[in-house]
Scaffold this motif. Sequence first.
Motif, PDB file in Angstrom:
ATOM      1  N   VAL A  38     -86.069 -25.958  24.964  1.00 16.15           N
ATOM      2  CA  VAL A  38     -86.702 -26.516  23.764  1.00 16.15           C
ATOM      3  C   VAL A  38     -86.391 -27.999  23.659  1.00 16.15           C
ATOM      4  CG1 VAL A  38     -86.586 -26.556  21.242  1.00 16.15           C
ATOM      5  CG2 VAL A  38     -86.796 -24.372  22.446  1.00 16.15           C
ATOM      6  N   ARG A  39     -85.145 -28.344  23.842  1.00 16.55           N
ATOM      7  CA  ARG A  39     -84.741 -29.743  23.734  1.00 16.55           C
ATOM      8  C   ARG A  39     -85.344 -30.590  24.848  1.00 16.55           C
ATOM      9  NH1 ARG A  39     -78.431 -28.356  22.053  1.00 16.55           N
ATOM     10  NH2 ARG A  39     -78.840 -28.242  19.793  1.00 16.55           N
ATOM     11  N   PHE A  66     -84.255 -22.387  14.578  1.00 15.81           N
ATOM     12  CA  PHE A  66     -85.500 -22.688  15.283  1.00 15.81           C
ATOM     13  C   PHE A  66     -86.652 -22.807  14.300  1.00 15.81           C
ATOM     14  CE2 PHE A  66     -82.933 -20.580  18.545  1.00 15.81           C
ATOM     15  CZ  PHE A  66     -83.143 -21.392  19.648  1.00 15.81           C
ATOM     16  N   SER A  67     -87.473 -23.826  14.480  1.00 18.88           N
ATOM     17  CA  SER A  67     -88.696 -23.933  13.694  1.00 18.88           C
ATOM     18  C   SER A  67     -89.673 -22.861  14.175  1.00 18.88           C
ATOM     19  CB  SER A  67     -89.321 -25.315  13.879  1.00 18.88           C
ATOM     20  OG  SER A  67     -89.863 -25.439  15.195  1.00 18.88           O
ATOM     21  N   VAL A  81     -89.637 -20.177  22.378  1.00 16.48           N
ATOM     22  CA  VAL A  81     -88.490 -19.409  22.859  1.00 16.48           C
ATOM     23  C   VAL A  81     -88.891 -17.981  23.205  1.00 16.48           C
ATOM     24  CG1 VAL A  81     -86.298 -18.364  22.130  1.00 16.48           C
ATOM     25  CG2 VAL A  81     -86.714 -20.802  21.752  1.00 16.48           C
ATOM     26  N   GLU A  88     -90.861 -23.749  17.580  1.00 15.26           N
ATOM     27  CA  GLU A  88     -89.798 -23.572  18.573  1.00 15.26           C
ATOM     28  C   GLU A  88     -89.556 -22.093  18.847  1.00 15.26           C
ATOM     29  OE1 GLU A  88     -87.040 -27.558  17.758  1.00 15.26           O
ATOM     30  OE2 GLU A  88     -86.665 -25.693  16.637  1.00 15.26           O
ATOM     31  N   ARG A  89     -89.591 -21.274  17.795  1.00 16.47           N
ATOM     32  CA  ARG A  89     -89.384 -19.843  17.974  1.00 16.47           C
ATOM     33  C   ARG A  89     -90.478 -19.240  18.850  1.00 16.47           C
ATOM     34  NH1 ARG A  89     -85.537 -16.709  18.552  1.00 16.47           N
ATOM     35  NH2 ARG A  89     -84.508 -17.688  16.730  1.00 16.47           N
ATOM     36  N   LEU A 129     -82.720 -22.622  24.344  1.00 18.00           N
ATOM     37  CA  LEU A 129     -82.537 -23.787  23.484  1.00 18.00           C
ATOM     38  C   LEU A 129     -82.511 -25.067  24.304  1.00 18.00           C
ATOM     39  CD1 LEU A 129     -81.980 -25.209  20.834  1.00 18.00           C
ATOM     40  CD2 LEU A 129     -79.564 -24.543  21.029  1.00 18.00           C
ATOM     41  N   THR A 149     -89.018 -31.290  24.186  1.00 19.85           N
ATOM     42  CA  THR A 149     -89.264 -32.165  23.036  1.00 19.85           C
ATOM     43  C   THR A 149     -88.577 -33.522  23.207  1.00 19.85           C
ATOM     44  OG1 THR A 149     -87.414 -31.099  21.871  1.00 19.85           O
ATOM     45  CG2 THR A 149     -89.642 -30.286  21.412  1.00 19.85           C
TER      46      THR A 149
END
Length: 371
Positions: free
Chosen positions: A282-283, A303-304, A311, A307-308, A279, A286
């Motif tokens: 991801v941040r 998670f979108s 991940v 994003e998934r 996570l 982005t």
Amino acid sequence: MNEIQGDRTDGDGIRGTAAGTAPVPLSVLDLVTVGQGRTATQALRTGVEIARLTERRGFHRYWVAEHHSMPGVASSSPAVILAHIAAHTDRIRLGSGGVMLPNHAPLVIAEQFGTLEAMAPGRVDLGLGRAPGTDGATAAALRRSDRLNEGAEDFPQQLSELIRFLDDDFPDGHPYARIHAVPGPVQATAPGGVQSAHRPPVWLLGSSGFSARLAGTLGLPFAFAHHFSARNTIPALDLYRESFRPSAVLDTPYALIGVSALAADDEREARRQVLTGALSMVRLRTGRPGLIPSPEEAAAYDFSPMEREFVDGWLANVIHGTADEVRTGLDDLAKRTGADELMITANAHGGEARLRSYELIADAYGLPSAA
């Protein structure tokens, strides 16, 4: 607190020796991560605990990576952190994984690592990268220039200059011939001077082929960032070995790879811990860098689909699970890549999980309980 000392007698310190049943020497890459609800002071204390634990268990080296403008990563000043770690350890090698050379004047790096070498004789490594270790705007602030590509393109010249400062061997007539990095070799040439015979070995770091080829051509040890560039690992290592030319430093190639790995007492807990790092990435990717989230926040995060997908791809490259599962993953990776050393980074929210991971990995390989 120990004295800042500890000469080693294992040659140049580049080639480690595998301990226990490990297939290759094991080492540590620490990002000094800061979790939500934690402070940088706590993160740095955890770094000391990790260094002392892994020294005791027979890991070969402890490196710190330079990053900037990332709230969750407190390793912006590797030389400062390494001086602190040196004061709390006796034997484990200490180094940068790495210092981003284009961010600094070569003379400054030579002075910093000459000072570290004086603090911990014979156990300091100087790993160098050409990436900024941050975003473009922060790199421009660090370098006081917006010509960022120029810094990367000048890397071979900067590297040559740095090595000459470390060796104090600029030729006569060179503009820097009368400039000396202190502490350094010049002190041995002064009347009555005595200087350590050690000089930090230079490593090149990379996540692509550029540094692999350069390290091979110069006969230097090479460290590849497998933990975030897994697709390029084998091509880069092959290029390094194909390009290698024996040097005064190495007769044959020596390559380590950075590996993201985390062991826990059960598979579910390991998954819970590594999801915090996913996570966080991801941040970061982005444009929303922050502190490392807690396991509870990561578990509850929605998670979108995009994003998934990220991940899932990220975690596929993180070796995690029970100690036996992590050992199997590390064994397979060492065999598949032919790496001479594995440098493990354990990213999680809290220091307890990271310390437990290194302890479990050491136990899985039967590493000594006291070095």
